[in-house]
Scaffold this motif. Sequence first.
Motif, mmCIF file in Angstrom:
data_model
loop_
_atom_site.group_PDB
_atom_site.id
_atom_site.type_symbol
_atom_site.label_atom_id
_atom_site.label_comp_id
_atom_site.label_asym_id
_atom_site.label_seq_id
_atom_site.Cartn_x
_atom_site.Cartn_y
_atom_site.Cartn_z
ATOM 1 N N MET A 66 0.847 -1.192 0.000
ATOM 2 C CA MET A 66 0.000 0.000 0.000
ATOM 3 C C MET A 66 0.884 1.244 0.000
ATOM 4 N N ARG A 67 0.276 2.367 -0.259
ATOM 5 C CA ARG A 67 1.014 3.622 -0.263
ATOM 6 C C ARG A 67 1.482 3.933 1.159
ATOM 7 N N PRO A 68 2.635 4.574 1.306
ATOM 8 C CA PRO A 68 3.131 4.922 2.644
ATOM 9 C C PRO A 68 2.139 5.757 3.452
ATOM 10 N N GLN A 69 1.412 6.662 2.792
ATOM 11 C CA GLN A 69 0.432 7.493 3.507
ATOM 12 C C GLN A 69 -0.678 6.622 4.096
ATOM 13 N N SER A 70 -1.158 5.636 3.338
ATOM 14 C CA SER A 70 -2.209 4.744 3.822
ATOM 15 C C SER A 70 -1.700 3.897 4.982
ATOM 16 N N ALA A 71 -0.476 3.396 4.847
ATOM 17 C CA ALA A 71 0.122 2.593 5.919
ATOM 18 C C ALA A 71 0.283 3.432 7.176
ATOM 19 N N SER A 72 0.735 4.662 7.038
ATOM 20 C CA SER A 72 0.913 5.542 8.195
ATOM 21 C C SER A 72 -0.406 5.810 8.900
ATOM 22 N N GLU A 73 -1.472 5.957 8.127
ATOM 23 C CA GLU A 73 -2.792 6.178 8.720
ATOM 24 C C GLU A 73 -3.227 4.954 9.522
ATOM 25 N N MET A 74 -3.017 3.760 8.987
ATOM 26 C CA MET A 74 -3.374 2.540 9.720
ATOM 27 C C MET A 74 -2.526 2.393 10.980
ATOM 28 N N ILE A 75 -1.256 2.735 10.877
ATOM 29 C CA ILE A 75 -0.361 2.670 12.042
ATOM 30 C C ILE A 75 -0.867 3.616 13.126
ATOM 31 N N ARG A 76 -1.281 4.825 12.731
ATOM 32 C CA ARG A 76 -1.836 5.778 13.710
ATOM 33 C C ARG A 76 -3.086 5.219 14.379
ATOM 34 N N GLU A 140 12.339 -17.231 -3.228
ATOM 35 C CA GLU A 140 12.828 -16.982 -4.579
ATOM 36 C C GLU A 140 12.282 -15.674 -5.149
ATOM 37 N N LEU A 141 11.000 -15.415 -4.906
ATOM 38 C CA LEU A 141 10.337 -14.273 -5.530
ATOM 39 C C LEU A 141 10.505 -12.970 -4.757
ATOM 40 N N GLU A 142 10.500 -13.045 -3.438
ATOM 41 C CA GLU A 142 10.511 -11.836 -2.616
ATOM 42 C C GLU A 142 11.677 -10.893 -2.918
ATOM 43 N N PRO A 143 12.920 -11.380 -3.028
ATOM 44 C CA PRO A 143 14.018 -10.436 -3.321
ATOM 45 C C PRO A 143 13.853 -9.725 -4.666
ATOM 46 N N GLN A 144 13.191 -10.369 -5.593
ATOM 47 C CA GLN A 144 12.977 -9.759 -6.905
ATOM 48 C C GLN A 144 11.914 -8.671 -6.855
ATOM 49 N N VAL A 145 11.012 -8.762 -5.898
ATOM 50 C CA VAL A 145 9.903 -7.810 -5.793
ATOM 51 C C VAL A 145 10.202 -6.721 -4.778
ATOM 52 N N ARG A 146 10.701 -7.075 -3.607
ATOM 53 C CA ARG A 146 10.889 -6.136 -2.500
ATOM 54 C C ARG A 146 11.968 -5.094 -2.760
ATOM 55 N N HIS A 147 12.954 -5.429 -3.568
ATOM 56 C CA HIS A 147 14.086 -4.522 -3.739
ATOM 57 C C HIS A 147 13.991 -3.653 -4.980
ATOM 58 N N LYS A 148 12.919 -3.808 -5.720
ATOM 59 C CA LYS A 148 12.709 -2.969 -6.888
ATOM 60 C C LYS A 148 11.691 -1.902 -6.542
ATOM 61 N N PRO A 149 11.912 -0.674 -6.981
ATOM 62 C CA PRO A 149 10.900 0.358 -6.730
ATOM 63 C C PRO A 149 9.614 -0.006 -7.460
ATOM 64 N N ARG A 150 8.501 0.104 -6.744
ATOM 65 C CA ARG A 150 7.206 -0.209 -7.338
ATOM 66 C C ARG A 150 6.497 1.076 -7.701
ATOM 67 N N SER A 151 5.838 1.066 -8.837
ATOM 68 C CA SER A 151 5.044 2.242 -9.178
ATOM 69 C C SER A 151 3.733 2.129 -8.414
ATOM 70 N N ARG A 152 3.303 3.217 -7.870
ATOM 71 C CA ARG A 152 2.080 3.246 -7.081
ATOM 72 C C ARG A 152 1.148 4.291 -7.675
ATOM 73 N N ARG A 153 -0.131 3.964 -7.656
ATOM 74 C CA ARG A 153 -1.097 4.953 -8.110
ATOM 75 C C ARG A 153 -1.061 6.142 -7.173
ATOM 76 N N GLY A 154 -1.095 7.334 -7.740
ATOM 77 C CA GLY A 154 -1.172 8.536 -6.928
ATOM 78 C C GLY A 154 0.156 9.020 -6.396
ATOM 79 N N ARG A 155 1.257 8.368 -6.753
ATOM 80 C CA ARG A 155 2.568 8.814 -6.296
ATOM 81 C C ARG A 155 3.383 9.289 -7.481
ATOM 82 N N ASP A 156 4.091 10.356 -7.268
ATOM 83 C CA ASP A 156 4.957 10.877 -8.323
ATOM 84 C C ASP A 156 6.385 10.479 -8.023
ATOM 85 N N HIS A 157 7.017 9.793 -8.989
ATOM 86 C CA HIS A 157 8.445 9.443 -8.861
ATOM 87 C C HIS A 157 9.113 9.643 -10.178
#
Length: 157
Positions: A66-76, A140-157
């Motif tokens: 999820m987006r960091p903003q959404s995660a931060s809201e759930m953490i709060r 096998e799959l996690e290192p290939q996914v976790r270490h690559k930047p993911r494009s997220r809807r609503g985020r500018d990179h």
Amino acid sequence: MNEQELNIALTNKYMELNSLFTQFFRENSRGPIKFENRNRGQGQILNIIRNHGTITQKDLVNQLDMRPQSASEMIRKLEKKEYITREKSEADKRVMNIHLTSRGKIAAQQSDDFRPIVLEALTHEEKEQFDHIMNKLIAELEPQVRHKPRSRRGRDH
């Protein structure tokens, strides 16, 4: 069946199983039979923290889909419910460490009683084999996914 055909067949069956699991959880999380899905939302966060003991907020957000903003809201929200505490790291004051409170540990354990009916089709030995196979695939799959930047809807990179 040759190796390539078997790989395609297994991948298709896995995708179908994943779709059926998703539908099963969606349908059974409403109505008279209610359970906390540990693999989504606040349940997922509690489960990740419980598995790590202590985790930095940055590492937790990286593990969530999820987006960091959404995660931060759930953490709060979890902090407001007194399920977690956040405190600055002694080593680096910019880092926030997250821990489960005793109340949070209880909430995380409540979902341990959940047993998907579909897994009743497997023997204990088959469940252990399935667990072993899933762990291998994740490793096998996690290192290939976790270490690559993911494009997220609503985020500018």
